[in-house]
Write a protein that holds these residues in place. Structure first.
Motif, PDB file in Angstrom:
ATOM      1  N   THR A 199       0.787  -1.065   0.046  1.00 61.47           N
ATOM      2  CA  THR A 199      -0.010  -0.055   0.006  1.00 61.47           C
ATOM      3  C   THR A 199       0.698   1.250  -0.001  1.00 61.47           C
ATOM      4  N   TYR A 200       1.966   1.253   0.748  1.00 63.41           N
ATOM      5  CA  TYR A 200       2.723   2.476   0.756  1.00 63.41           C
ATOM      6  C   TYR A 200       3.354   2.760  -0.292  1.00 63.41           C
ATOM      7  N   VAL A 201       3.912   1.641  -1.019  1.00 55.08           N
ATOM      8  CA  VAL A 201       4.547   1.926  -2.243  1.00 55.08           C
ATOM      9  C   VAL A 201       3.699   2.523  -3.288  1.00 55.08           C
ATOM     10  N   ASP A 257      16.730  -6.225  -4.255  1.00 55.63           N
ATOM     11  CA  ASP A 257      16.163  -6.449  -5.428  1.00 55.63           C
ATOM     12  C   ASP A 257      15.758  -7.776  -5.895  1.00 55.63           C
ATOM     13  N   GLY A 258      15.667  -7.992  -7.287  1.00 57.07           N
ATOM     14  CA  GLY A 258      15.393  -9.218  -7.618  1.00 57.07           C
ATOM     15  C   GLY A 258      16.079 -10.689  -7.184  1.00 57.07           C
ATOM     16  N   ALA A 259      17.459 -10.220  -6.862  1.00 54.39           N
ATOM     17  CA  ALA A 259      18.290 -11.489  -6.199  1.00 54.39           C
ATOM     18  C   ALA A 259      17.770 -12.000  -5.022  1.00 54.39           C
ATOM     19  N   CYS A 260      16.983 -11.421  -4.238  1.00 49.82           N
ATOM     20  CA  CYS A 260      16.493 -11.724  -2.817  1.00 49.82           C
ATOM     21  C   CYS A 260      15.127 -12.797  -3.141  1.00 49.82           C
ATOM     22  N   MET A 261      14.835 -12.851  -4.312  1.00 47.64           N
ATOM     23  CA  MET A 261      13.565 -13.792  -4.681  1.00 47.64           C
ATOM     24  C   MET A 261      13.559 -15.084  -4.296  1.00 47.64           C
ATOM     25  N   THR A 262      12.554 -15.829  -3.411  1.00 48.27           N
ATOM     26  CA  THR A 262      12.955 -17.094  -3.216  1.00 48.27           C
ATOM     27  C   THR A 262      12.153 -18.023  -4.396  1.00 48.27           C
ATOM     28  N   SER A 263      11.236 -17.419  -5.045  1.00 41.79           N
ATOM     29  CA  SER A 263      10.444 -18.046  -6.165  1.00 41.79           C
ATOM     30  C   SER A 263       9.956 -16.947  -6.898  1.00 41.79           C
ATOM     31  N   THR A 264       9.450 -17.065  -8.071  1.00 40.58           N
ATOM     32  CA  THR A 264       9.142 -15.831  -8.994  1.00 40.58           C
ATOM     33  C   THR A 264       7.527 -15.500  -9.128  1.00 40.58           C
ATOM     34  N   GLY A 265       6.610 -16.357  -8.688  1.00 38.14           N
ATOM     35  CA  GLY A 265       5.148 -16.232  -8.893  1.00 38.14           C
ATOM     36  C   GLY A 265       5.198 -15.940 -10.369  1.00 38.14           C
ATOM     37  N   THR A 266       3.647 -15.334 -10.577  1.00 37.62           N
ATOM     38  CA  THR A 266       3.588 -15.173 -12.053  1.00 37.62           C
ATOM     39  C   THR A 266       3.500 -13.654 -12.141  1.00 37.62           C
ATOM     40  N   GLN A 267       3.376 -12.992 -11.327  1.00 36.33           N
ATOM     41  CA  GLN A 267       2.918 -11.460 -11.312  1.00 36.33           C
ATOM     42  C   GLN A 267       4.258 -10.797 -11.754  1.00 36.33           C
ATOM     43  N   ASN A 268       4.206  -9.490 -12.535  1.00 34.45           N
ATOM     44  CA  ASN A 268       5.377  -8.766 -12.845  1.00 34.45           C
ATOM     45  C   ASN A 268       5.999  -8.432 -11.459  1.00 34.45           C
ATOM     46  N   PRO A 269       7.297  -8.424 -11.432  1.00 31.57           N
ATOM     47  CA  PRO A 269       8.013  -8.607 -10.152  1.00 31.57           C
ATOM     48  C   PRO A 269       8.173  -7.177  -9.413  1.00 31.57           C
ATOM     49  N   THR A 270       8.310  -6.022 -10.133  1.00 30.82           N
ATOM     50  CA  THR A 270       8.990  -4.913  -9.746  1.00 30.82           C
ATOM     51  C   THR A 270       8.382  -4.214  -8.452  1.00 30.82           C
ATOM     52  N   LEU A 271       6.779  -4.516  -8.662  1.00 32.52           N
ATOM     53  CA  LEU A 271       6.096  -3.853  -7.282  1.00 32.52           C
ATOM     54  C   LEU A 271       6.837  -4.472  -6.127  1.00 32.52           C
ATOM     55  N   THR A 272       7.011  -5.876  -6.449  1.00 33.71           N
ATOM     56  CA  THR A 272       7.385  -6.513  -5.105  1.00 33.71           C
ATOM     57  C   THR A 272       8.744  -6.165  -4.752  1.00 33.71           C
TER      58      THR A 272
END
Ligand SMILES: Cc1cc2nc3c(=O)[nH]c(=O)nc-3n(C[C@H](O)[C@H](O)[C@H](O)COP(=O)(O)OP(=O)(O)OC[C@H]3O[C@@H](n4cnc5c(N)ncnc54)[C@H](O)[C@@H]3O)c2cc1C
Ligand code: SF4
Length: 564
Positions: free
Chosen positions: A154-156, A528-543
């Protein structure tokens, strides 16, 4: 070259990279009063001033916005190479890398990084994603759940500005939204057909980081309403879409706490064995090639997924001979990305009285519907689908003079077209990895990155399922000339690579804790994306942006408690 004194090179915080995630680290740390140095390997790009092609008409370009073959040489890895976006294209020799297996690595090396070039699709993750690895038994369990991060989404979103609808879907939690862009009539028609024919899936308007109803917080950033010009990847003079350049970087600068240093190629993070923490960053000045060291109490690594891996792997010391924080040897492993291989398109013979008017920077979206509540196919996880539709015009340009003019002014409309692309989750496996070359270096003397990733059987099965499902959905809608195909695009073509420095609960099987701190070196944050444990199907940048804002606020709390 004479360097400034050590004092002058000492800050409270250093952020590596000024792209989508680094911009958020800079904003949060500066707002909380930390003197922050942002190190960016590329040149400076100031909002509006440095968008040289933003307002150019097609006839203002020498080659009508295409790039002749001879000018393409040396840009093999650039995406959407147009005259209008050439100022932001990266030359291959800036950072050569080794493709042990074929990979496309798109990069944006300038202040703002790829946030200047992205397609701005922004969807939240749900617990179907955060719980995915644990439920389906791959990767490691995420150390966070949706409830831990909901307020940060929400904050972002409030600051960045997101347009869309509140769709009330469990798989795609609602965002803080401004009014959605209108869908084309063919998209609305397809949406109705899906509603009528399927109980397990829906089609919604995409959620994208464009200002359709700017709020005070956006006006305070100097940004205005999106004008639907769809010339976003030239840089937007209205600040209509979110980029670091339009939003977080100038906001951080306004605090008086940020120092931006472009042309600063980070070589490695400096670790002090005696202090048991990182003390700074070693940089190669891109112009003079001087080696310069900067010092800080905390370091945020936001150089984008593969570069953050490269920097950390190159940060060796007697305590960490395999790379900073890499006690378990898994740094660089479990790289994942999105499977965009499946494509589809079709035509519709209806709506002959309607045509496409105006432009629309958004498109429609079918959130993941496979294997959500239970395992129902022979592959793990699932895919979302992007949907776009419009009506093309044809005109015969084979003649000259009056005849040509009349033909151009009186174009024929064809059928409505609809296109579709899958966005599948790839399951991270250990063998999909990056590592540093022992003997090949780039022009800065930094070891080249070896990328060694490939599609798995799970990906092939997922593509097959998408092709069947998409064909059926188009046919049920009464579309004609339905075509679906596996483009066999290379890994990386999606520009959503993640992993290598994954989060997790257990330092034996992960590198970062739930606050994006290296388990073994707590004053270094990787968000950044390096921290991600898995990818989901969503576009990643918001996360990525949400995790960064959350981690930066945690870092400030920990500094205040003298824990770092
Ligand atoms: C055409 C296109 C479309 C996209 N569409 C979407 C979309 O719709 N939705 C979505 O979620 N994502 C999309 N993306 C992906 C999105 O742009 C990235 O996920 C996002 O920008 C990543 O943020 P980041 O901060 O990790 O990296 P970046 O934004 O790439 O920023 C990294 C920065 O670090 C700098 N850097 C790298 N190495 C070093 C070093 N050694 N020293 C100093 N600085 C360094 C780089 O120069 C860069 O400025 C798209 C990308 C592209 C190119
Ligand atoms: S579509 Fe909106 S955000 Fe994109 S260039 Fe036009 S005004 Fe800017």
């Amino acid at each position: 070259m004479l360097q400034d004194s050590k004092d002058k090179r000492t800050y409270d915080a250093i952020v590596i990279g000024s792209g989508a995630s680094g911009g958020w680290a800079a904003k949060e740390l500066c707002e909380k009063g930390l003197k922050t140095l942002v190190l960016e390997r590329g040149r400076d790009v100031k909002h509006i001033k440095d968008y040289p092609t933003a307002s150019k008409a097609p006839w203002d370009f020498e080659f009508r916005d295409s790039v002749p073959i001879e000018k393409r040489i040396g840009y093999g890895n650039a995406r959407f190479l147009r005259e209008s976006s050439l100022p932001f294209a990266l030359k291959d020799d800036e950072q050569p890398f080794i493709q042990e297996k074929p990979f496309r690595w798109f990069r944006g090396y300038h202040v703002g990084g790829k946030s200047l070039l992205w397609a701005r699709q922004t969807q939240r993750w749900s617990d179907f994603d955060y719980e995915g690895p644990a439920r389906d038994g791959f990767a490691v369990d995420w150390p966070i759940r949706y409830k831990d991060v909901e307020e940060w989404y929400t904050y972002v979103e409030k600051f960045a500005g997101v347009s869309g609808n509140r769709d009330g879907l469990a798989v795609l939690p609602d965002s803080e939204v401004m009014p959605a862009f209108e869908q084309s009539c063919i998209e609305q028609y397809f949406q109705e057909s899906i509603k009528k024919n399927y109980s397990d899936r829906v089609m919604i308007q995409g959620r994208c980081a464009h200002l359709t109803d700017p709020q005070q917080i956006h006006i305070d950033q100097g940004r205005g309403k999106c004008q639907n010009q769809t010339m976003c990847n030239r840089g937007c003079i209205y600040g209509g879409y979110f980029s670091s350049n339009a939003s977080t970087i100038p906001w951080a600068m306004k605090t008086g706490n940020m120092t931006m240093r472009p042309n600063a190629v980070v070589h490695s993070v400096i670790y002090d064995d005696a202090k048991g923490k990182a003390t700074g960053v070693r940089v190669i000045d891109a112009e003079s090639k001087d080696i310069i060291e900067f010092y800080a109490r905390i370091i945020f690594v936001n150089a984008s997924t593969l570069n953050s891996n490269a920097i950390l792997l190159n940060s060796t010391s007697s305590r960490f001979p395999m790379g900073l924080g890499n006690d378990n040897g898994i740094m660089g492993k479990y790289i994942a990305w999105h499977n965009y291989r499946g494509k589809g398109n079709a035509e519709y013979e209806g709506f002959q009285d309607k045509r496409t008017d105006g432009r629309n920077p958004d498109h429609s979206y079918i959130p993941r519907f496979r294997n959500v509540h239970k395992q129902e196919t022979d592959f793990l996880r699932g895919y979302a689908i992007g949907i776009g539709g419009g009506r093309g015009q044809r005109s015969d340009t084979s003649m000259i003079g009056d005849e040509l003019r009349d033909n151009l002014l009186d174009r024929e409309y064809g059928n409505w077209n609809i296109s579709s692309w899958m966005m599948g989750e790839t399951v991270p496996v250990e063998s999909n990895h990056v590592r540093l070359s022992r003997d090949m270096k780039d022009k800065y003397g930094i070891p080249q990155l070896i990328v060694s990733v490939e599609w798995q059987e799970n990906d092939d099965k997922m593509v097959q399922d998408y092709l069947e499902q998409q064909q059926e959905m188009f046919e049920k809608a009464g579309f004609i000339n339905v075509r679906v195909n596996d483009s066999h695009s290379l890994p990386g073509s999606d520009i959503h690579e993640v992993g290598g420095v994954r989060m997790g609960r257990d330092p034996k099987t992960s590198l970062l804790n739930e606050w994006n701190q290296l388990h073994a070196c707590k004053n270094v944050f990787v968000s950044d994306g390096a921290c991600m444990t898995s990818t989901g199907t969503q576009n990643p940048t918001l996360t990525f942006m949400m995790l960064t804002a959350r981690a930066a606020n945690h870092a400030v709390d920990e500094l205040n408690k003298l824990n770092l």
